[in-house]
Design an enzyme around this catalytic site. Structure first.
Site, short mmCIF file in Angstrom:
data_model
loop_
_atom_site.label_atom_id
_atom_site.label_comp_id
_atom_site.label_asym_id
_atom_site.label_seq_id
_atom_site.Cartn_x
_atom_site.Cartn_y
_atom_site.Cartn_z
N GLU A 156 -76.49 58.06 -11.70
CA GLU A 156 -77.24 57.34 -10.67
C GLU A 156 -78.57 58.02 -10.36
OE1 GLU A 156 -74.88 56.50 -7.20
OE2 GLU A 156 -73.97 54.78 -8.20
N GLU A 312 -69.05 51.60 -11.99
CA GLU A 312 -68.39 52.04 -10.75
C GLU A 312 -68.25 50.88 -9.80
OE1 GLU A 312 -70.17 55.20 -8.55
OE2 GLU A 312 -70.59 56.40 -10.31
N TRP A 320 -69.20 55.45 2.95
CA TRP A 320 -70.58 55.77 3.30
C TRP A 320 -71.29 54.72 4.12
CZ3 TRP A 320 -72.67 51.85 0.58
CH2 TRP A 320 -72.10 51.51 -0.66
N GLU A 360 -66.05 62.80 -0.08
CA GLU A 360 -65.62 61.46 -0.50
C GLU A 360 -64.11 61.27 -0.39
OE1 GLU A 360 -67.76 61.06 -4.28
OE2 GLU A 360 -69.22 59.84 -3.20
N LYS A 361 -63.46 62.10 0.44
CA LYS A 361 -62.00 62.00 0.51
C LYS A 361 -61.53 60.69 1.13
CE LYS A 361 -61.93 65.15 4.48
NZ LYS A 361 -63.33 65.57 4.30
N PHE A 362 -62.40 60.01 1.88
CA PHE A 362 -62.00 58.71 2.43
C PHE A 362 -62.50 57.54 1.59
CE2 PHE A 362 -61.60 61.36 6.33
CZ PHE A 362 -60.22 61.23 6.46
N HIS A 363 -63.00 57.85 0.40
CA HIS A 363 -63.40 56.78 -0.53
C HIS A 363 -62.18 56.40 -1.35
CE1 HIS A 363 -65.55 54.71 -3.73
NE2 HIS A 363 -66.68 54.85 -3.08
#
Ligand code: GLA
EC number: 3.2.1.23
Length: 646
Positions: A156, A312, A320, A360-363
């Site tokens: 990205e 992705e 986010w 990014e643990k809650f992604h």
């Protein structure tokens, strides 16, 4: 229908299915469990090493590749192909300590720190040297590995830092300008520096458009946008040059971000063997599938019509946005099928296993925190099975008869300060795209200077800052029998962001039979005639020279003045639309009819797309629908799909 599959060193005949896989975040025993679950889910490809630089090169020039050897072997033994990243997206701390000048600088002079990711200046020589050194090590080590399917260059580009205002950027910008303009005199002319005493006497005096007290020079800003896109592209090209030298048979890609303003992807796509995209529709936005569809069409366009890969997407929630709604059951599948229908030869997600630590643990991921006994993992398995059943679509292409122009410099120019009104470029595209999408019409996204010959209808929703050549090419569409539809804020400026005097539009004046006397931003108003009803955002005092007036403004300051016009030219026509009508669909139907393009009337939330002899009827809404498409009837439950073999 012709075949042009994604290049594959392994002769793979399945669609890509899998995701970013970051096993370095997990103990080794979890890897074995990953392989078991990947096999069960029908995973065919894993993207690995994206953020592994510090692990691969823990100290300057010292490489620890044993774990990656192990991982590549393990994937191979499992039958999973590797999309191996060059790992250059997050420079390690030792490199920042050794070369602190790698850190990027924001417009107001803030130096961004290590501790997140993408903390590098695109123009930094030290960054590029160390990045390409790592790329060479990886290419030499894994070029012959039987698991290697493709190179995933960086990640990205520009996502967090697409504009860098450092001294390196200043030097790079000056060199870029010297190349573009040759003399400082030419730069002064292009930038209009007679205005506000901005004259330069040498390229050394020129800076990036840092924070200024008042309206920064628009052409300086526009050129800085162009330069910044080119400088990041040079980073990508430097890596690709190493890869092509060492492993010429392995295809390369980098993941795009859809309608990402920072980079002019038309100039990037040609460097890649295939295009890939990351896209995260907001589950809370009931219209997100329309932008998603337009984005898929852009990816197909960037690849010149060839298949692309969705690199992705989230299986459920991201982490986010301010509020991160999960995807309700069925939505992930539907957005995946939408991509396949619109030319994707692979459906990948971020990421395979949901992280335990880090930001990014809650992604969401394919294997969630809850583990395999979960809705999300069951959907992961079901999607894998369904995609396996669609393998025969691999390499198939679809032909569109309608094109829509996408032009990054016009986007940059339109959204600058000091404009008549704040207008969103993507919203303007979407307004037209939505009307076509609701009618089941496939649209190819094309560059302004692209080949328009095969299209019966060309829509220029807005293209503010076009070169004379691009304007002339568009103006030729009606004369060869095509329908050219032009929306406001098109060719008002040239490529230097200078006004086109004498009524704007340049050569389009002739093709459209109109000129513009005065721009007239309009918060709200109304139309009489075609597309009668409310309008918003924009109006103009359009002067007609040689066109039929299809609609006029009704009431307000522009009462009675032309708003929609059409100039016939044999079988072709040039249509001009000087405002944003709510009933745009009515106008679009007229143009489609004149172009001889067959359309269907679809209910809200439904799309119909054909690929490889199949019709995908996708119902994104939360109510069941009955629809008729090209003489066939379909009953589609809520948030579900029918794939009809034609
Ligand atoms: C981007 C990045 C990934 C991850 C996802 C999360 O797409 O490429 O590494 O951060 O966002 O949505």
């Amino acid at each position: 229908m012709t075949s042009s599959a994604i290049p594959t060193p392994s002769g793979m005949n399945r669609l890509w299915y899998g995701g970013d896989y970051n096993p370095e975040q997990w103990p080794r025993e979890v890897w074995d469990d990953d392989m078991r679950l990947m096999s069960r889910a029908g995973v065919t490809v894993a993207t690995i090493g994206v953020f592994s630089w510090a692990r691969l090169e823990p100290r300057d020039g010292e490489y620890d590749l044993a774990w990656l050897d192990d991982l590549m072997d393990l994937l191979h033994a499992t039958g999973v192909r590797a999309d191996l990243a060059t790992a250059t997206a997050s420079p390690p701390k030792w490199l920042i300590d050794k070369h602190p000048e790698i850190l990027p600088v924001t417009q107001d002079g803030t130096v961004l720190s290590h501790g997140g990711r993408q903390h590098y200046r695109p123009a930094s020589a030290a960054y590029r040297e160390h990045a390409t050194r790592l790329v060479r090590v990886l290419a030499e080590r894994y070029g012959d590995h039987p698991a290697l399917e493709a190179w995933h260059v960086n990640n990205e580009y520009g996502c967090h830092v697409s504009r860098d205002y450092s001294d390196d950027a200043a030097a790079g910008f000056r060199a870029w300008l010297a190349e573009r303009y040759g003399t400082i005199h030419a730069l002064n002319a292009a930038w209009g520096t007679a205005f506000w005493s901005q004259l330069y006497t040498s390229f050394d005096q020129v800076d990036p458009p840092r924070v200024t007290p008042a309206g920064t020079n628009p052409t300086q800003t526009l050129d800085f946008d162009r330069y910044s896109s080119d400088e990041l592209r040079a980073c990508m090209r430097a890596e690709i040059a190493v890869l092509r030298e060492v492993t010429p048979e392995i295809p390369v890609t980098t993941n795009f971000m859809g309608f990402f303003k920072g980079l002019d992807y038309w100039t990037w796509a040609g460097d890649l063997d295939f295009v890939t995209d990351d896209h995260y529709p907001d589950p809370e936005d009931p219209e997100a599938y329309v932008l998603a569809a337009m984005t898929r069409d852009l990816m197909r366009g960037l690849g010149g019509g060839r298949p692309w890969i969705l690199m992705e997407q989230a299986t459920s929630a991201v982490n986010w946005r301010d509020f991160n709604a999960p995807k309700p059951a069925g939505m992930h599948r539907l957005l995946s099928l939408q991509s396949v229908a619109r030319g994707a030869d692979g459906i990948m997600q971020f990421q395979w296993r949901q992280s335990k630590a880090g930001s990014e643990k809650f992604h969401s991921a394919m294997v969630p925190h809850a583990g395999e006994d979960s809705r999300v993992y069951r959907e992961t398995e079901a999607l894998g099975a369904e995609l396996a059943s669609l393998s025969h679509l691999r390499g198939t292409r679809s032909e569109a008869r309608v094109a829509m122009v996408v032009d990054w410099p016009s986007w940059w120019a339109l959204e600058q300060d000091s404009m008549p009104a704040r207008i969103s470029y993507v919203e303007q595209l979407l307004r037209w795209y939505r009307a076509l999408h609701r009618r089941g019409v496939l649209v190819d996204m094309v560059p302004a200077a692209g080949d328009l010959d095969g299209y019966d209808m060309v829509v220029v929703a807005s293209a503010l800052a076009l070169s004379d050549d691009a304007v002339t090419a568009l103006a030729a569409v009606p004369a060869r029998g095509g329908q050219l539809v032009v929306g406001y804020q098109t060719a008002v400026l040239d490529e230097h962001a200078h006004a086109r005097l004498g009524g704007y539009l340049g050569d389009l004046q002739q093709a459209l039979g109109v000129w513009i006397e005065e721009l007239w931003p309009l918060r709200s108003g109304a139309l009489a005639g075609v597309a009668a009803g409310p309008v918003s955002e924009w109006g103009e005092h359009v002067r007609v020279r040689d066109a039929e007036v299809l609609a006029t403004f009704s009431g307000g300051d522009l009462d009675g003045l032309p708003a929609i016009t059409r100039r016939a030219d044999g079988d072709g026509a040039g249509w001009y639309v000087a405002t944003a009508p709510e009933a745009l669909g009515e106008l679009v139907e007229r143009v489609l009819d004149d172009a001889g393009v067959v359309w269907s009337s679809l209910p809200a939330g439904v799309e119909a797309v054909e690929r490889g002899g199949h019709r995908f009827v996708l119902n994104h809404s939360s109510v069941p629908v009955e629809v008729e498409v090209a003489g066939r009837s379909y009953g589609v439950p809520s948030r579900d799909a029918v794939i009809d073999q034609l």
